[in-house]
Design a protein around this motif. Structure first.
Motif, mmCIF file in Angstrom:
data_model
loop_
_atom_site.group_PDB
_atom_site.id
_atom_site.type_symbol
_atom_site.label_atom_id
_atom_site.label_comp_id
_atom_site.label_asym_id
_atom_site.label_seq_id
_atom_site.Cartn_x
_atom_site.Cartn_y
_atom_site.Cartn_z
ATOM 1 N N GLU A 154 2.058 -1.576 12.567
ATOM 2 C CA GLU A 154 2.675 -1.740 11.445
ATOM 3 C C GLU A 154 2.069 -1.222 10.249
ATOM 4 O OE1 GLU A 154 4.545 -5.537 9.001
ATOM 5 O OE2 GLU A 154 2.972 -5.816 10.457
ATOM 6 N N ARG A 155 2.732 -0.634 9.486
ATOM 7 C CA ARG A 155 2.021 0.028 8.198
ATOM 8 C C ARG A 155 1.975 -1.149 7.318
ATOM 9 N NH1 ARG A 155 6.102 5.026 6.901
ATOM 10 N NH2 ARG A 155 5.163 6.519 8.508
ATOM 11 N N VAL A 156 0.775 -1.050 6.390
ATOM 12 C CA VAL A 156 0.416 -2.197 5.562
ATOM 13 C C VAL A 156 -0.042 -1.497 4.261
ATOM 14 C CG1 VAL A 156 -0.342 -3.789 7.253
ATOM 15 C CG2 VAL A 156 -1.870 -2.148 6.597
ATOM 16 N N ARG A 157 0.035 -2.227 3.267
ATOM 17 C CA ARG A 157 -0.583 -2.013 1.887
ATOM 18 C C ARG A 157 -1.510 -3.008 1.685
ATOM 19 N NH1 ARG A 157 4.634 -2.444 -0.143
ATOM 20 N NH2 ARG A 157 4.070 -3.931 -1.458
ATOM 21 N N PHE A 158 -2.793 -2.379 0.936
ATOM 22 C CA PHE A 158 -3.733 -3.441 0.339
ATOM 23 C C PHE A 158 -4.557 -2.818 -0.662
ATOM 24 C CE2 PHE A 158 -5.448 -0.832 4.016
ATOM 25 C CZ PHE A 158 -6.476 -0.099 3.210
ATOM 26 N N ARG A 159 -5.162 -3.524 -1.320
ATOM 27 C CA ARG A 159 -6.028 -3.222 -2.541
ATOM 28 C C ARG A 159 -7.484 -2.883 -1.950
ATOM 29 N NH1 ARG A 159 -3.822 -3.747 -7.417
ATOM 30 N NH2 ARG A 159 -2.246 -5.089 -7.617
ATOM 31 N N TYR A 160 -8.108 -1.809 -2.552
ATOM 32 C CA TYR A 160 -9.483 -1.440 -2.032
ATOM 33 C C TYR A 160 -10.302 -1.052 -3.320
ATOM 34 C CZ TYR A 160 -13.182 0.832 0.901
ATOM 35 O OH TYR A 160 -14.240 0.952 1.346
ATOM 36 N N VAL A 161 -11.505 -1.660 -2.979
ATOM 37 C CA VAL A 161 -12.537 -1.471 -4.169
ATOM 38 C C VAL A 161 -13.533 -0.641 -3.742
ATOM 39 C CG1 VAL A 161 -14.251 -2.342 -5.920
ATOM 40 C CG2 VAL A 161 -11.916 -3.597 -5.411
ATOM 41 N N SER A 162 -13.792 0.763 -4.244
ATOM 42 C CA SER A 162 -14.766 1.664 -3.720
ATOM 43 C C SER A 162 -16.183 1.328 -4.090
ATOM 44 C CB SER A 162 -14.555 3.028 -4.377
ATOM 45 O OG SER A 162 -14.774 2.899 -5.649
ATOM 46 N N ALA A 163 -17.185 1.803 -3.469
ATOM 47 C CA ALA A 163 -18.573 1.524 -3.912
ATOM 48 C C ALA A 163 -19.023 1.746 -5.440
ATOM 49 C CB ALA A 163 -19.469 2.605 -3.106
ATOM 50 N N ALA A 164 -18.032 2.679 -5.912
ATOM 51 C CA ALA A 164 -18.285 2.896 -7.739
ATOM 52 C C ALA A 164 -17.477 1.718 -8.290
ATOM 53 C CB ALA A 164 -17.642 4.254 -7.679
ATOM 54 N N GLY A 165 -16.850 1.139 -7.569
ATOM 55 C CA GLY A 165 -15.765 -0.269 -8.417
ATOM 56 C C GLY A 165 -14.698 0.370 -8.670
ATOM 57 N N THR A 166 -14.148 1.387 -8.356
ATOM 58 C CA THR A 166 -12.718 1.799 -8.566
ATOM 59 C C THR A 166 -11.678 1.243 -7.626
ATOM 60 O OG1 THR A 166 -13.524 3.992 -9.183
ATOM 61 C CG2 THR A 166 -11.221 3.797 -9.068
ATOM 62 N N GLN A 167 -10.993 0.695 -8.394
ATOM 63 C CA GLN A 167 -9.640 -0.088 -7.467
ATOM 64 C C GLN A 167 -8.572 0.973 -7.247
ATOM 65 O OE1 GLN A 167 -8.913 -4.395 -7.676
ATOM 66 N NE2 GLN A 167 -7.003 -3.675 -8.676
ATOM 67 N N THR A 168 -8.022 0.739 -5.953
ATOM 68 C CA THR A 168 -6.765 1.454 -5.835
ATOM 69 C C THR A 168 -6.050 0.789 -4.739
ATOM 70 O OG1 THR A 168 -7.828 2.691 -3.855
ATOM 71 C CG2 THR A 168 -7.739 3.933 -6.056
ATOM 72 N N GLU A 169 -4.574 1.019 -4.611
ATOM 73 C CA GLU A 169 -3.850 0.517 -3.543
ATOM 74 C C GLU A 169 -3.671 1.421 -2.680
ATOM 75 O OE1 GLU A 169 0.844 -0.924 -3.621
ATOM 76 O OE2 GLU A 169 -0.592 -2.420 -4.962
ATOM 77 N N ARG A 170 -3.567 1.221 -1.390
ATOM 78 C CA ARG A 170 -3.609 2.162 -0.496
ATOM 79 C C ARG A 170 -2.361 1.790 0.619
ATOM 80 N NH1 ARG A 170 -8.677 4.446 -1.485
ATOM 81 N NH2 ARG A 170 -7.729 6.352 -0.212
ATOM 82 N N ARG A 171 -1.601 2.518 1.035
ATOM 83 C CA ARG A 171 -0.645 2.654 2.151
ATOM 84 C C ARG A 171 -1.172 3.261 3.479
ATOM 85 N NH1 ARG A 171 4.283 4.824 2.047
ATOM 86 N NH2 ARG A 171 3.542 6.655 0.886
ATOM 87 N N VAL A 172 -1.241 2.482 4.690
ATOM 88 C CA VAL A 172 -1.659 3.098 5.760
ATOM 89 C C VAL A 172 -1.124 2.864 6.794
ATOM 90 C CG1 VAL A 172 -4.048 2.881 4.411
ATOM 91 C CG2 VAL A 172 -3.448 1.163 6.167
ATOM 92 N N GLU A 173 -1.637 3.654 7.978
ATOM 93 C CA GLU A 173 -1.068 2.933 9.497
ATOM 94 C C GLU A 173 -2.395 2.858 10.221
ATOM 95 O OE1 GLU A 173 0.877 6.654 11.013
ATOM 96 O OE2 GLU A 173 2.756 6.234 9.891
ATOM 97 N N PRO A 174 -2.485 1.470 10.270
ATOM 98 C CA PRO A 174 -3.966 1.080 10.965
ATOM 99 C C PRO A 174 -4.068 1.405 12.242
ATOM 100 C CG PRO A 174 -2.894 -0.782 9.891
ATOM 101 C CD PRO A 174 -1.679 0.288 10.023
ATOM 102 N N HIS A 175 -5.201 1.895 12.672
ATOM 103 C CA HIS A 175 -5.525 2.475 13.928
ATOM 104 C C HIS A 175 -6.509 1.500 14.765
ATOM 105 C CE1 HIS A 175 -6.910 5.044 17.314
ATOM 106 N NE2 HIS A 175 -6.034 5.689 17.292
ATOM 107 N N THR A 176 -7.772 1.324 14.128
ATOM 108 C CA THR A 176 -8.832 0.591 15.024
ATOM 109 C C THR A 176 -9.580 -0.230 13.806
ATOM 110 O OG1 THR A 176 -8.937 2.407 16.496
ATOM 111 C CG2 THR A 176 -10.905 0.976 16.196
ATOM 112 N N LEU A 177 -9.931 -1.414 14.158
ATOM 113 C CA LEU A 177 -10.910 -2.179 13.632
ATOM 114 C C LEU A 177 -12.248 -2.035 14.551
ATOM 115 C CD1 LEU A 177 -9.018 -5.359 12.383
ATOM 116 C CD2 LEU A 177 -10.308 -3.926 11.048
ATOM 117 N N ALA A 178 -13.545 -1.726 13.843
ATOM 118 C CA ALA A 178 -14.570 -1.810 14.733
ATOM 119 C C ALA A 178 -15.609 -2.126 13.688
ATOM 120 C CB ALA A 178 -14.917 -0.355 15.114
#
Length: 335
Positions: A154-178
């Motif tokens: 299932e496609r999901v959206r989420f907020r992500y904060v990079s190592a530099a502190g930049t916040q973005t919203e991403r739309r992805v197709e999840p493949h693997t959690l590891a």
């Protein structure tokens, strides 16, 4: 649900909560005859439950382990306890093979009522196993949501904060959690970047389920391992710099492959690429992989900049100087 089905489920719940029941006890609990109890036991056996029966005054019924795992009936408290245990097992990597833990977690989380999920979230955040886990804290709720998205494609959206502190919203197709080293990573196809990306789960929040499914893209286990290796190498380094090379972004991706993650287009014929390492030597090694003949500039800061320049000056001097005399062969003992 029919009275027969409801009664069979109630019978199963009783058998799961007590080691041994006599026929009269079960009949009294359910308000039926012992003959009806025997018929309901036969129905459970047809469903795969191994119900042992012993005749006689001291006989009765008990639920035994079988050759397969049949469905279980859980009380609210039991479901909460299992969900919390699976979340802890997942975040602490207590079980070999993260897919097993996450698959079980997704199944339990999917059927939890909202009131129980709220309780799980509150309790799980307070559970900290002693002596386990030295990595960054991961939201068990986010981990469960991503596990379900990976499983259900299932496609999901989420907020992500990079190592530099930049916040973005991403739309992805999840493949693997590891898990890798001290962190959890989500490997997914980023729909806005049209490329594979790896995200640290502890920097991820506000997972939104789109209810849109997708066709899973093929990735070999070796490719998954490569992506995770790149993600591990992308942790913040003591010495970091960016280079702008005279090469279009598509050619950079072709040359560096997975290691081009983080590269961005500076202009039509220039690409910005981050490089880092434990010290200036590792940073120099990273820059040495820029293709031959491609010019580039770097913003390497002091004191690493001066240290690198000093090493390069001596290295160039050594290459320009006459080669040293070959080592003399040692005298061999006369035999």
């Amino acid at each position: 649900m029919s009275d027969t089905t409801s009664r069979a489920l109630t019978l199963l719940n009783l058998l799961q909560t007590h080691r041994h029941w006599t026929g009269p006890e079960l009949a009294g609990r359910l308000g039926v005859t012992e003959r009806t109890i025997r018929r309901d036991v036969d129905r459970l056996r047809e469903l795969g439950y191994r119900v042992e029966s012993v005749p006689g005054a001291l006989g009765g019924y008990r639920l035994e382990g079988g050759t397969a795992v049949p469905p279980l009936l859980l009380t609210d408290a039991e479901a909460v306890a299992i969900a919390i245990g699976l979340r802890v097992a997942a975040t602490q990597r207590l079980i070999d093979g993260p897919e097993t833990t996450l698959s079980a977690l997704a199944k339990v989380e999917q059927v939890l009522p909202a009131r129980l999920r709220t309780q799980v979230n509150a309790l799980a955040s307070a559970v900290q196993p002693a002596g386990l886990g030295q990595g960054t804290a991961v939201s068990t709720e986010v981990l469960a949501e991503l596990a379900m998205a990976c499983r259900d494609r299932e496609r999901v959206r989420f907020r992500y904060v990079s190592a530099a502190g930049t916040q973005t919203e991403r739309r992805v197709e999840p493949h693997t959690l590891a898990p890798a080293d001290r962190h959890w990573y989500l490997l997914c196809f980023d729909l806005d970047r049209d490329d594979w990306r790896t995200f640290r789960v502890d920097r991820l929040s506000e997972v939104f389920h789109t209810r849109l499914t997708f066709q899973r893209r093929d990735l070999s286990p070796e490719m998954v391992a490569d992506f995770l290796q790149v993600a591990r190498a992308w942790q913040r380094q003591p010495v970091e710099t960016e280079v702008v090379m005279e090469l279009p972004l598509d050619q950079v991706k072709e040359h560096f492959g997975h290691w081009a993650q983080g590269a961005s287009e500076e202009s039509a014929d220039r690409t910005r690429w981050p490089v880092g390492g434990a010290d200036f030597r590792e940073t120099m090694y990273g820059m040495s992989w820029i293709p031959a003949g491609v010019g580039y500039r770097t913003d390497l800061a002091e004191p690493a900049r001066s240290e690198l320049r000093e090493v390069l000056v001596r290295m160039l001097a050594a290459l320009d100087a006459p080669a040293p005399e070959p080592a003399r062969a040692k005298d061999r003992p006369v035999g």
